[in-house]
Enzyme design. Structure first.
Site, PDB file in Angstrom:
ATOM      1  N   LYS B  96      62.417  41.322  48.421  1.00 22.07           N
ATOM      2  CA  LYS B  96      62.466  42.492  49.288  1.00 22.07           C
ATOM      3  C   LYS B  96      62.859  41.989  50.666  1.00 22.07           C
ATOM      4  O   LYS B  96      62.128  41.215  51.293  1.00 22.07           O
ATOM      5  CB  LYS B  96      61.113  43.197  49.347  1.00 22.07           C
ATOM      6  N   GLY B 157      53.251  51.189  58.313  1.00 19.04           N
ATOM      7  CA  GLY B 157      51.845  51.285  58.719  1.00 19.04           C
ATOM      8  C   GLY B 157      51.488  52.541  59.481  1.00 19.04           C
ATOM      9  O   GLY B 157      50.347  52.712  59.902  1.00 19.04           O
ATOM     10  N   ALA B 184      57.471  52.389  52.943  1.00 17.56           N
ATOM     11  CA  ALA B 184      56.824  52.367  54.251  1.00 17.56           C
ATOM     12  C   ALA B 184      56.594  53.746  54.856  1.00 17.56           C
ATOM     13  O   ALA B 184      57.376  54.675  54.651  1.00 17.56           O
ATOM     14  CB  ALA B 184      57.623  51.540  55.263  1.00 17.56           C
ATOM     15  N   GLY B 185      55.492  53.860  55.571  1.00 15.75           N
ATOM     16  CA  GLY B 185      55.198  55.060  56.341  1.00 15.75           C
ATOM     17  C   GLY B 185      54.379  56.103  55.608  1.00 15.75           C
ATOM     18  O   GLY B 185      53.997  57.105  56.193  1.00 15.75           O
ATOM     19  N   ASN B 206      51.442  50.224  51.160  1.00 18.04           N
ATOM     20  CA  ASN B 206      50.429  49.172  51.256  1.00 18.04           C
ATOM     21  C   ASN B 206      49.237  49.658  52.077  1.00 18.04           C
ATOM     22  O   ASN B 206      48.145  49.874  51.564  1.00 18.04           O
ATOM     23  CB  ASN B 206      51.063  47.920  51.890  1.00 18.04           C
ATOM     24  N   THR B 207      49.484  49.906  53.375  1.00 17.99           N
ATOM     25  CA  THR B 207      48.378  50.225  54.278  1.00 17.99           C
ATOM     26  C   THR B 207      47.558  51.425  53.802  1.00 17.99           C
ATOM     27  O   THR B 207      46.326  51.403  53.886  1.00 17.99           O
ATOM     28  CB  THR B 207      48.928  50.513  55.689  1.00 17.99           C
TER      29      THR B 207
END
Lengths: 329, 257
Positions: B96, B157, B184-185, B206-207
């Site tokens: 990635k 994040g 993301a986001g 992830n977050t």
């Protein structure tokens, strides 16, 4: 049970606490440590010394919060100076919502206004308009605490030497070095900084919430501050990086710009021993009891672990944190 | 089933491995999510002498496809070096590709991204580029040899969800045959479902899971949302309309009810 002394391997915070507790209960022990005095060979040398079980509860499992509450009293009993000033948690403007999240996931705190913050920490006046105060938390100075236990053990006639006997009962408190037998132990790298500033004065640890790892400043007295700590999934015990220092030092600067003029006294790096759930373990295999995996909670949890080990040896009570018992003790 | 570079993956949810309270909670979140791909960063954990090996061993034990990333790289060169290291460590040619161009928004540097993608594709890597919804950039990445695109939903994040739905929809329409992952986001399962309803092949986050109070429960929530969104996309949803359209006939009802 024979009367030959039990050998305790390693004089980091765990080894010293276990030796101290057993000695207090009249169990003869000897301490095996290659270094002539407490020092950077043990990762506890680099610890923050916060006795902050409630704050740790943000990410740590329940036993850490509960068992950690035994720490302040135990350290006091050993003649270590414990500062009962609580701890403060603050956040910078852009991370404001982090404070609400932190409050939701912890207990034992109250919210403070800007004026109340200034009443506790005059040097932070006007810098933060809200904070969390964990009034029942405390802190100690780790190096002094290690030296105190070490000296008291010697005064009590406990032998500290670098030679390990070939047989007999052993309590292995070697931390990450015990990876040679505890295969599920891993290292979590931490970096810290020690500063001196004549311009800032704090009376309690202050945590600055940060999206990646908890940053804290612990006052050590005489204008000295400990600033910690990174948390990186790596067993590396050396090589503090520029990026980590940038993050730590910017956080200190953000907490109080006067830290910009502070003197950089020391940069420390080591790896904490941890198991997969970041909880400590007691294991008995044959003639050896292992006490390990205290992660970032060495000074917070070593007293509880020492009490559990002593209960096991003196009273045969199975420790809560024991996950394996193949003992021929 | 989603397919990336010829590899079929049973789950359309990809999870990152950073910031969990402990590796045990991470493993639990993966079990609950059924995620088939785990991204893992190697740059900071590497150090000398395979110092991060213990943690990477735990990731390998999850039994999912590992997608190493170049998180934290700010130049093409750094990213290329990190990709080579990752290939050695995880014995995979998947990477990635993340080249950060702006520290506050963690927005990708499009120029360095294309440069690094060219080098890595030529070197046999299977590149998953973290990109924006920019169509020209997407074109260049495909030209460079990328066969997957990973547009952002919002800054890394941030948990803001899909901040440019128009852009993402256009991108999906423009490259209908390219496997695309919204990366993301995302902060909530409903946002993941929305991405899947737009026809994206998978989402990566992830977050949102790692920082939830109960990461395993949040992981399960995301898994269900991803399934729901994908089902909706495949089921060819109705078109929205301004006027009511009664689902039962109005005419012919008995009038004395």
């Amino acid at each position: 049970m024979t009367n030959a002394p039990i050998t305790i391997l390693g004089a980091g915070v765990v080894g010293l606490c276990v030796a101290t507790e057993l000695t207090a209960r009249g169990v003869p022990v000897q301490l095996c440590e290659t270094a002539p005095e407490p020092g950077p060979q043990a990762c506890s040398w680099w610890a923050g010394g916060m006795l902050a079980p409630f704050c740790e509860g943000e990410t740590a499992e329940e036993p850490v919060v509960r068992l950690g509450q035994q720490a302040p009293h135990w350290w006091c009993t050993q003649g270590v100076q414990v500062v009962h000033n609580g701890s403060l948690v603050v956040t910078l403007g852009r991370d404001k919502r982090e404070l609400a999240r932190f409050a939701r996931r912890t207990h034992g705190h109250q919210s403070l206004t800007g004026d109340e913050i200034a009443a506790l920490e005059p040097d932070l006046e006007g810098r933060f308009n809200t904070a969390l105060h964990f009034k029942d938390e405390a802190h100690i100075t780790p190096r002094t605490a290690l030296a105190t236990l070490w000296d008291r053990l010697r005064e009590n006639g406990v032998q500290i030497s670098d030679s390990a006997p070939q047989d007999g009962r052993v309590i292995d408190c070697r931390g990450l070095a015990a990876q040679d037998t505890l295969k599920d132990l891993r290292g979590v790298k931490g970096e810290m900084v020690i500063l001196r500033s004549a311009d800032v004065s704090l009376h309690r640890p202050v945590r600055l919430l940060h999206p990646r790892f908890p940053l804290y400043v612990v006052p050590r007295g005489d204008g000295v501050f400990m600033l910690g700590a990174t948390q990186i999934e790596s067993g590396e015990r050396t090589r503090p990086t520029v990026r980590s220092l940038l993050e730590l030092l910017s956080a200190a600067y953000a907490l109080h710009p006067a830290f910009g003029e502070a003197e950089l006294l020391e940069i420390g790096t080591d790896a904490r021993p941890a198991f997969a759930d970041n909880l400590p373990r007691i294991r008995r295999r044959g003639q050896t009891i292992y006490v390990n995996g205290l992660f970032r909670h060495g000074f917070l949890l070593a007293p509880a672990m020492a009490l559990q080990v002593a209960d096991l040896i003196c009273e045969g009570r199975k420790p809560e944190m024991m996950d394996e018992d193949h003992g021929e003790w | 089933m989603a397919e990336f570079y010829g590899t079929q993956v049973s789950s359309r949810l990809m999870l990152g491995t950073a910031q969990y309270p402990s590796p045990a909670i991470l493993a639990d979140a993966f079990r609950q999510s059924g995620a088939g791909i785990a991204t893992v960063s190697v740059r900071r954990e590497a150090g000398g002498d395979q110092a991060g090996a213990d943690f990477w061993g735990l990731i390998k034990d999850l039994g999912v496809h590992v997608l190493p990333n170049t998180a934290g790289c700010h130049s093409a060169r750094e990213a290329v070096t990190t990709a080579h290291m990752a290939r050695e460590l995880f014995d995979t040619d998947w990477i990635k590709l993340e080249v950060i161009g702006h520290t506050d928004t963690l927005q990708p540097d499009p120029f360095a991204l294309v440069e690094a993608a060219k080098i890595l594709c030529a070197d046999g890597f299977k590149v998953f580029p973290y990109t924006t919804e920019d169509l020209i950039l997407a074109d260049r990445l495909l030209e460079a040899g990328c066969e997957v695109l990973m547009p952002w939903g919002a800054p890394i994040g941030s948990g803001l969800g899909l901040s440019n739905i128009y852009g993402l929809r256009t991108m999906r329409a423009q490259f209908p045959d390219v496997p695309m992952v919204v990366d993301a986001g995302l902060g909530l399962p409903s946002q993941a479902a929305a991405a899947m309803e737009l026809g994206f092949d998978a989402v990566l986050l992830n977050t949102a899971v790692a920082k939830a109070g109960d990461p395993a429960a949040m992981a399960r929530g995301f898994a269900q949302a991803v399934d729901a969104g994908r089902l909706a996309f495949e089921a060819d949803p109705m078109e929205p309309r301004d006027m009511a359209a009664p689902s039962t006939p109005v005419i012919g009802k008995a009038f004395l009810t």
